[in-house]
Write a protein that holds these residues in place. Structure first.
Motif, PDB file in Angstrom:
ATOM      1  N   PRO A  24       0.929  -1.053  -0.059  1.00  0.00           N
ATOM      2  CA  PRO A  24       0.058  -0.176   0.052  1.00  0.00           C
ATOM      3  C   PRO A  24       0.705   1.180  -0.102  1.00  0.00           C
ATOM      4  CG  PRO A  24      -1.016  -1.357   1.701  1.00  0.00           C
ATOM      5  CD  PRO A  24       0.333  -2.346   1.111  1.00  0.00           C
ATOM      6  N   GLY A  25       1.847   1.170   0.740  1.00  0.00           N
ATOM      7  CA  GLY A  25       3.045   2.307   0.777  1.00  0.00           C
ATOM      8  C   GLY A  25       3.348   2.729  -0.810  1.00  0.00           C
ATOM      9  N   LEU A  26       3.959   1.514  -1.595  1.00  0.00           N
ATOM     10  CA  LEU A  26       4.282   1.900  -2.996  1.00  0.00           C
ATOM     11  C   LEU A  26       3.276   2.264  -3.902  1.00  0.00           C
ATOM     12  CD1 LEU A  26       6.607  -1.215  -3.482  1.00  0.00           C
ATOM     13  CD2 LEU A  26       7.332   0.953  -3.396  1.00  0.00           C
ATOM     14  N   LYS A  27       2.059   1.706  -3.755  1.00  0.00           N
ATOM     15  CA  LYS A  27       0.934   2.350  -4.366  1.00  0.00           C
ATOM     16  C   LYS A  27       0.643   3.798  -4.022  1.00  0.00           C
ATOM     17  CE  LYS A  27      -4.223   1.950  -4.398  1.00  0.00           C
ATOM     18  NZ  LYS A  27      -4.630   3.576  -4.412  1.00  0.00           N
ATOM     19  N   GLU A  28       0.714   4.314  -2.854  1.00  0.00           N
ATOM     20  CA  GLU A  28       0.587   5.856  -2.412  1.00  0.00           C
ATOM     21  C   GLU A  28       1.725   6.538  -3.317  1.00  0.00           C
ATOM     22  OE1 GLU A  28      -1.880   7.204  -0.963  1.00  0.00           O
ATOM     23  OE2 GLU A  28      -3.022   5.299  -0.920  1.00  0.00           O
ATOM     24  N   LEU A  29       2.983   5.871  -3.057  1.00  0.00           N
ATOM     25  CA  LEU A  29       3.881   6.625  -3.735  1.00  0.00           C
ATOM     26  C   LEU A  29       3.578   6.679  -5.282  1.00  0.00           C
ATOM     27  CD1 LEU A  29       6.910   7.854  -3.668  1.00  0.00           C
ATOM     28  CD2 LEU A  29       7.863   5.419  -3.802  1.00  0.00           C
ATOM     29  N   PHE A  30       3.283   5.756  -5.941  1.00  0.00           N
ATOM     30  CA  PHE A  30       3.158   5.825  -7.326  1.00  0.00           C
ATOM     31  C   PHE A  30       1.962   6.835  -7.746  1.00  0.00           C
ATOM     32  CE2 PHE A  30       1.284   4.198 -11.346  1.00  0.00           C
ATOM     33  CZ  PHE A  30       2.417   4.107 -12.061  1.00  0.00           C
ATOM     34  N   ASP A  31       0.922   6.705  -6.699  1.00  0.00           N
ATOM     35  CA  ASP A  31      -0.124   7.763  -7.006  1.00  0.00           C
ATOM     36  C   ASP A  31       0.320   9.084  -7.104  1.00  0.00           C
ATOM     37  OD1 ASP A  31      -2.158   6.014  -7.404  1.00  0.00           O
ATOM     38  OD2 ASP A  31      -2.825   6.072  -5.325  1.00  0.00           O
ATOM     39  N   ILE A  32       1.136   9.311  -6.120  1.00  0.00           N
ATOM     40  CA  ILE A  32       1.702  10.777  -6.042  1.00  0.00           C
ATOM     41  C   ILE A  32       2.768  11.111  -7.313  1.00  0.00           C
ATOM     42  CG2 ILE A  32       3.664  12.201  -5.076  1.00  0.00           C
ATOM     43  CD1 ILE A  32       2.729  10.612  -2.146  1.00  0.00           C
ATOM     44  N   LEU A  33       3.417  10.096  -7.590  1.00  0.00           N
ATOM     45  CA  LEU A  33       4.245  10.489  -9.038  1.00  0.00           C
ATOM     46  C   LEU A  33       3.536  10.263 -10.145  1.00  0.00           C
ATOM     47  CD1 LEU A  33       7.380   7.785  -8.032  1.00  0.00           C
ATOM     48  CD2 LEU A  33       7.425  10.396  -8.047  1.00  0.00           C
ATOM     49  N   ARG A  34       2.447   9.651 -10.186  1.00  0.00           N
ATOM     50  CA  ARG A  34       1.491   9.463 -11.519  1.00  0.00           C
ATOM     51  C   ARG A  34       0.707  10.876 -11.542  1.00  0.00           C
ATOM     52  NH1 ARG A  34      -3.605   8.995 -12.026  1.00  0.00           N
ATOM     53  NH2 ARG A  34      -3.837   8.079  -9.854  1.00  0.00           N
ATOM     54  N   LYS A  35       0.435  11.512 -10.376  1.00  0.00           N
ATOM     55  CA  LYS A  35      -0.586  12.602 -10.590  1.00  0.00           C
ATOM     56  C   LYS A  35       0.698  13.859 -10.873  1.00  0.00           C
ATOM     57  CE  LYS A  35      -3.915  11.469  -7.426  1.00  0.00           C
ATOM     58  NZ  LYS A  35      -4.417  11.150  -5.992  1.00  0.00           N
ATOM     59  N   LYS A  36       1.805  13.768 -10.334  1.00  0.00           N
ATOM     60  CA  LYS A  36       2.992  14.696 -10.573  1.00  0.00           C
ATOM     61  C   LYS A  36       3.270  14.709 -11.980  1.00  0.00           C
ATOM     62  CE  LYS A  36       7.356  16.285  -9.023  1.00  0.00           C
ATOM     63  NZ  LYS A  36       7.118  17.597  -8.743  1.00  0.00           N
ATOM     64  N   ASN A  37       3.365  13.649 -12.518  1.00  0.00           N
ATOM     65  CA  ASN A  37       4.015  13.630 -13.967  1.00  0.00           C
ATOM     66  C   ASN A  37       2.742  13.351 -15.128  1.00  0.00           C
ATOM     67  OD1 ASN A  37       6.747  13.945 -13.083  1.00  0.00           O
ATOM     68  ND2 ASN A  37       6.509  11.730 -12.636  1.00  0.00           N
ATOM     69  N   ALA A  38       1.375  13.341 -14.396  1.00  0.00           N
ATOM     70  CA  ALA A  38       0.442  12.936 -15.414  1.00  0.00           C
ATOM     71  C   ALA A  38       0.628  11.801 -16.230  1.00  0.00           C
ATOM     72  CB  ALA A  38       0.289  14.458 -16.445  1.00  0.00           C
ATOM     73  N   SER A  39       0.994  10.773 -15.581  1.00  0.00           N
ATOM     74  CA  SER A  39       1.170   9.329 -16.208  1.00  0.00           C
ATOM     75  C   SER A  39      -0.146   8.703 -16.355  1.00  0.00           C
ATOM     76  CB  SER A  39       2.135   8.675 -15.875  1.00  0.00           C
ATOM     77  OG  SER A  39       2.367   7.270 -16.209  1.00  0.00           O
ATOM     78  N   GLU A  40      -0.195   8.060 -17.492  1.00  0.00           N
ATOM     79  CA  GLU A  40      -1.697   6.805 -17.382  1.00  0.00           C
ATOM     80  C   GLU A  40      -0.998   5.633 -17.147  1.00  0.00           C
ATOM     81  OE1 GLU A  40      -4.577   8.059 -17.871  1.00  0.00           O
ATOM     82  OE2 GLU A  40      -3.903  10.190 -17.489  1.00  0.00           O
ATOM     83  N   GLU A  41       0.399   5.349 -16.955  1.00  0.00           N
ATOM     84  CA  GLU A  41       0.613   4.005 -16.755  1.00  0.00           C
ATOM     85  C   GLU A  41       0.059   3.422 -15.561  1.00  0.00           C
ATOM     86  OE1 GLU A  41       3.256   1.211 -17.799  1.00  0.00           O
ATOM     87  OE2 GLU A  41       4.194   3.142 -18.223  1.00  0.00           O
ATOM     88  N   LYS A  42      -0.434   2.226 -15.822  1.00  0.00           N
ATOM     89  CA  LYS A  42      -0.994   1.341 -14.814  1.00  0.00           C
ATOM     90  C   LYS A  42      -0.050   0.534 -14.140  1.00  0.00           C
ATOM     91  CE  LYS A  42      -5.517   0.488 -16.882  1.00  0.00           C
ATOM     92  NZ  LYS A  42      -6.359  -0.604 -17.350  1.00  0.00           N
ATOM     93  N   LEU A  43      -0.386   0.368 -12.809  1.00  0.00           N
ATOM     94  CA  LEU A  43       0.576  -0.603 -11.652  1.00  0.00           C
ATOM     95  C   LEU A  43      -0.184  -1.584 -11.355  1.00  0.00           C
ATOM     96  CD1 LEU A  43       3.418  -0.579 -10.679  1.00  0.00           C
ATOM     97  CD2 LEU A  43       2.487   1.016  -8.867  1.00  0.00           C
ATOM     98  N   ILE A  44       0.120  -2.833 -11.469  1.00  0.00           N
ATOM     99  CA  ILE A  44      -0.400  -3.970 -10.954  1.00  0.00           C
ATOM    100  C   ILE A  44       0.467  -4.808 -10.053  1.00  0.00           C
ATOM    101  CG2 ILE A  44      -1.736  -6.094 -11.579  1.00  0.00           C
ATOM    102  CD1 ILE A  44      -2.840  -3.620 -13.138  1.00  0.00           C
ATOM    103  N   PHE A  45      -0.031  -5.030  -8.796  1.00  0.00           N
ATOM    104  CA  PHE A  45       0.608  -5.688  -7.660  1.00  0.00           C
ATOM    105  C   PHE A  45       0.078  -7.032  -7.492  1.00  0.00           C
ATOM    106  CE2 PHE A  45       1.650  -1.365  -6.217  1.00  0.00           C
ATOM    107  CZ  PHE A  45       3.041  -1.277  -6.033  1.00  0.00           C
TER     108      PHE A  45
END
Length: 174
Positions: free
Chosen positions: A78-99
Motif C-alpha cells: 500500500p505504501g508503494l501504491k501511494e508513492l506511485f499515485d503521487i508520482l503519477r499525478k505529478k507527472n500526469a502518467s497514464e501508466e497502470k501499476l499491478i501488484f
C-alpha cells in the motif's frame, strides 16, 4: 503497464511468476529441477534484497515485469501504491501499476526450503525442498499469472492490488 509480483522474500514464487509471465517457463507442463533452478533470481537473493524492485524483463506487449520481497510488512505494497499515485499525478502518467501477491501459492515444503537454504545456508536440505515446493505450486502460480493479466486488462484503476486468496487458487485447479 507495470506488473510487480510480490511475496515474503521475492525469490521463489514471485520469481516463478515473473518467469511464467515472460514465457521463460513452459505452460501446462510439470517443471523439471533444471528449469526451476534456472529461473532468474530463484533462490538467489539475500535478505538484504527485500524491498528492492527487481526487473525481470518486458512481456510480449511491452509491459515491464518486476518482483519484490516485502517481508512481513502489511504496509509495504500500500505504501508503494501511494508513492506511485503521487508520482503519477505529478507527472500526469497514464501508466497502470499491478501488484500481485504470490504468497498464497507457497507450499510448506517451499517455506522450509527457503528457511534452510537462504536463512541457514543449508542448501543440501533447502534446495530439494524448494524444488519440490516449486513443482507442487507451479500450476497455481501459472494460473495466478493468467488471473493477474486478465484482471489488469479489465481494470479501470490506475493502481491495482491483487491479494490472490488461496481458496480462489485452489478452486482454479479443481
Amino acid at each position: 503497464m507495470i506488473y510487480i509480483y510480490n511475496d515474503f522474500g521475492g525469490k521463489h514464487t514471485s520469481s516463478l511468476a515473473a518467469a511464467y509471465h515472460l514465457k521463460k517457463l513452459p505452460s501446462h507442463t510439470k517443471l523439471t529441477k533444471k528449469q526451476i533452478l534456472h529461473v532468474p533470481y530463484f533462490n538467489k537473493l539475500k535478505t538484504s534484497d527485500m524491498g528492492k524492485l527487481i526487473f525481470h524483463g518486458e512481456d510480449e506487449e511491452g509491459h515491464a515485469v518486476y518482483t519484490v520481497g516485502r517481508g512481513n510488512s502489511k504496509i509495504f505494497v500500500p505504501g508503494l501504491k501511494e508513492l506511485f499515485d503521487i508520482l503519477r499525478k505529478k507527472n500526469a502518467s497514464e501508466e497502470k501499476l499491478i501488484f500481485s501477491n504470490t504468497s498464497p501459492t507457497v507450499p510448506l515444503s517451499m517455506t522450509f526450503g527457503g528457511l534452510f537454504s537462504r536463512r541457514l545456508g543449508i542448501d543440501f536440505i533447502g534446495v530439494p525442498l524448494l524444488v519440490k515446493g516449486a513443482k507442487k505450486a507451479s500450476a497455481q502460480i501459472e494460473y495466478l499469472v493468467e488471473h493477474t493479466k486478465e484482471m489488469a486488462k479489465n481494470t479501470t484503476e490506475q493502481v491495482l492490488i491483487i491479494d490472490n486468496q488461496k481458496k480462489l487458487l485452489n478452486a482454479s485447479l479443481s
